[in-house]
Design an enzyme around this catalytic site. Structure first.
Site, mmCIF file in Angstrom:
data_model
loop_
_atom_site.group_PDB
_atom_site.id
_atom_site.type_symbol
_atom_site.label_atom_id
_atom_site.label_comp_id
_atom_site.label_asym_id
_atom_site.label_seq_id
_atom_site.Cartn_x
_atom_site.Cartn_y
_atom_site.Cartn_z
ATOM 1 N N GLY A 1 -20.120 6.761 2.664
ATOM 2 C CA GLY A 1 -19.043 7.087 1.722
ATOM 3 C C GLY A 1 -19.602 7.137 0.318
ATOM 4 O O GLY A 1 -20.410 6.274 -0.064
ATOM 5 N N GLY B 1 -17.519 7.894 -2.621
ATOM 6 C CA GLY B 1 -16.426 7.966 -3.585
ATOM 7 C C GLY B 1 -16.664 6.892 -4.638
ATOM 8 O O GLY B 1 -17.810 6.474 -4.863
ATOM 9 N N ASN B 2 -15.618 6.412 -5.268
ATOM 10 C CA ASN B 2 -15.772 5.409 -6.324
ATOM 11 C C ASN B 2 -16.514 4.179 -5.814
ATOM 12 O O ASN B 2 -17.477 3.716 -6.429
ATOM 13 C CB ASN B 2 -14.403 5.024 -6.889
ATOM 14 C CG ASN B 2 -14.528 3.934 -7.937
ATOM 15 O OD1 ASN B 2 -14.454 2.745 -7.630
ATOM 16 N ND2 ASN B 2 -14.767 4.321 -9.170
ATOM 17 N N GLY C 1 -18.320 3.739 -2.894
ATOM 18 C CA GLY C 1 -19.641 4.033 -2.342
ATOM 19 C C GLY C 1 -20.671 4.329 -3.428
ATOM 20 O O GLY C 1 -21.803 3.847 -3.366
ATOM 21 N N TYR C 2 -20.278 5.106 -4.435
ATOM 22 C CA TYR C 2 -21.218 5.432 -5.513
ATOM 23 C C TYR C 2 -21.665 4.162 -6.246
ATOM 24 O O TYR C 2 -22.860 3.922 -6.434
ATOM 25 C CB TYR C 2 -20.585 6.427 -6.506
ATOM 26 C CG TYR C 2 -21.374 6.512 -7.791
ATOM 27 C CD1 TYR C 2 -22.675 7.033 -7.791
ATOM 28 C CD2 TYR C 2 -20.848 6.025 -8.989
ATOM 29 C CE1 TYR C 2 -23.425 7.075 -8.955
ATOM 30 C CE2 TYR C 2 -21.591 6.060 -10.158
ATOM 31 C CZ TYR C 2 -22.881 6.583 -10.142
ATOM 32 O OH TYR C 2 -23.632 6.607 -11.288
ATOM 33 N N LYS D 1 0.862 -1.185 0.000
ATOM 34 C CA LYS D 1 0.000 0.000 0.000
ATOM 35 C C LYS D 1 0.890 1.223 0.000
ATOM 36 O O LYS D 1 2.017 1.188 0.520
ATOM 37 C CB LYS D 1 -0.880 -0.005 1.240
ATOM 38 C CG LYS D 1 -2.070 0.917 1.168
ATOM 39 C CD LYS D 1 -3.107 0.398 0.189
ATOM 40 C CE LYS D 1 -4.488 0.336 0.680
ATOM 41 N NZ LYS D 1 -5.392 -0.522 -0.012
#
Ligand code: GLU
Length: 428
Positions: A230, A232-233, A235-236, A105
């Site tokens: 959330g 973001g990518n 969550g959407y 990471k």
């Protein structure tokens, strides 16, 4: 005081499995520490002409099973211990989903929300310049994560190409489809998460009927309710696919500024339009304002944390009323919270099982890059479904046969594979 250091949470979890796996103290010690890490300072010219120096990290936690793999986060609250913990989780994730990869990471302490596109490009290029000798297709392959996206991956790939003198698509994944990216990578994490929820539903006596992802059938709307934390990518797409794949009703959504609630259901597309215009889901017409904390405590069938780590803690775990907690985020639940949730009979789909879809499709992207091929979305999704289903089945089978919690089962399977690779290499 509750432990909120992700690396410590991971270490405690390793201890829980060490007796079953008969880990020797030396092996356990090795599993509790990252194998390599790089700390970098990144001087970046800002739009006003000044130079700002950002701190960045790249941690390769364990590469026994193959080149290390994992995303890059751009976040103001980034810490090295979080990155270490997330790199460990990537190691277990790749092992559990049986990918020939280790775990890594990276992160940069910055606030992309206040940076221009030009500043972000220069930061992305500076980061790649700083880590380029530490990574590579056979060594460590970065990808998108919190507040990074395909554009950031494209800049980094281009920077790597400028330095080495040749274009090597396999150096990074999550690229745009025009630049060696894979079809189906954009919503892979969320799609994989819904496949895991579908499998959970089958085993739990079905709260809902999630359709097979390959089918083109219209999905009947069910009464199953979902709250997504959330936007973001992950969550959407989690919210979008709730309706499209599962016929579920999304009653609450949130982002870092607040949450919105409508028991009749929210349309994720139109919430996204609102967010693009205003910068947040808050203030969306036709929904009431609630706090992020209230969202987590709603009485819903499925709760999906899809943002950052440590949001479900000993403080709020008693108030969680969902039937299924599907961890689309990495590390959203603390160790203490998990015990409380389990006592209350909440079915947890642990992060590295639930959100493996992203790295699975990253791996397919690498395979396509190495073979100079391009697979259709249907092929990517079919393979994603196969791998997610296999991992869920393996974990759930261990839960049934050994009477252990879901996360412990997932850890046991993953750690055993990593340890076996370390033994075969002659490390231990
Ligand atoms: N950032 C994603 C994760 O945490 C994907 C990593 C990857 O594709 O390498 O799983």
């Amino acid at each position: 005081m509750e432990e909120m250091n992700l690396l410590e949470t991971v270490r405690k979890q390793i201890c829980t499995c060490s007796v079953d796996l008969r880990l020797t103290p030396n092996v356990e010690e090795l599993l509790k520490k990252p194998m390599h890490e790089l700390h970098v300072s990144l001087p970046v010219r800002m739009d006003d002409g000044t130079i700002q120096t950002f701190q960045g990290f790249r941690v390769q936690y364990n590469n026994a099973r193959g080149p290390a793999k994992g995303g890059i986060r751009f976040h103001p609250d980034e810490t090295i211990n979080t990155i270490r913990g997330l790199a460990a989780i990537m190691t277990w994730k790749c092992a559990l989903h049986d990918l020939p990869l280790g775990g890594a990471k990276g992160g940069v302490i910055c606030n992309p929300k206040v940076m221009s596109q030009g500043e972000l490009e220069r930061l992305s290029r500076a980061y790649m310049k700083a880590i380029c000798r530490f990574i590579g297709p056979g060594r460590d392959i970065p990808a998108p994560d919190v507040y990074t996206n395909p554009q950031v991956m494209a800049w980094m790939m281009d920077e790597y190409a400028s330095i080495t003198g040749y274009t090597e698509f396999g150096v990074i994944t999550g690229k745009p489809v025009t630049l060696g990216g894979s079809e189906g990578r954009d919503d892979a994490t969320a799609r994989g998460g819904w496949i895991a929820i579908r499998e959970a539903g089958k085993h739990l006596g079905v709260y809902f009927a999630i359709r097979e992802t390959a089918s083109a059938m219209e999905m009947p709307v069910t009464n199953t309710t979902v709250a997504v934390q959330g936007f973001g990518n992950v969550g959407y797409h989690a919210a979008r696919l709730a309706g499209e794949l599962a016929g579920c009703r999304v009653v609450a959504l949130s982002d870092s500024r607040g949450a919105i609630y409508n028991p009749e259901g929210l349309d994720p597309h139109s919430v996204m339009e609102h967010k693009k215009k205003t910068g947040s889901v808050t203030g969306y017409p036709g929904a009431s304002a609630i706090t992020n904390e209230e969202l987590l405590e709603l009485e819903v069938d499925i709760l999906i944390p899809a943002a950052l780590e440590n949001v479900i803690t000993a403080k709020n775990a008693h108030h969680i009323r969902a039937k299924i907690l599907a961890e689309f985020a990495n590390g959203p639940t603390t160790r203490e919270a998990e015990d409380i949730l389990s006592e209350n009979g909440i079915h947890i789909i642990p992060d590295f099982l639930c959100n493996g879809g992203g790295v699975i499709v990253s791996y397919y992207e690498m395979v396509q890059n190495f073979t100079m091929d391009h697979w259709p979305a249907t092929e990517v999704r079919r393979r994603l479904d196969e791998r997610m289903t296999a991992a869920y089945t393996a974990v759930y089978t261990m839960v049934r046969t050994h009477g252990v919690p879901m996360r412990q089962a997932a850890y046991t399977i993953a750690l055993e594979r990593v340890v076996r690779a370390m033994e075969d290499r002659g490390w231990v």
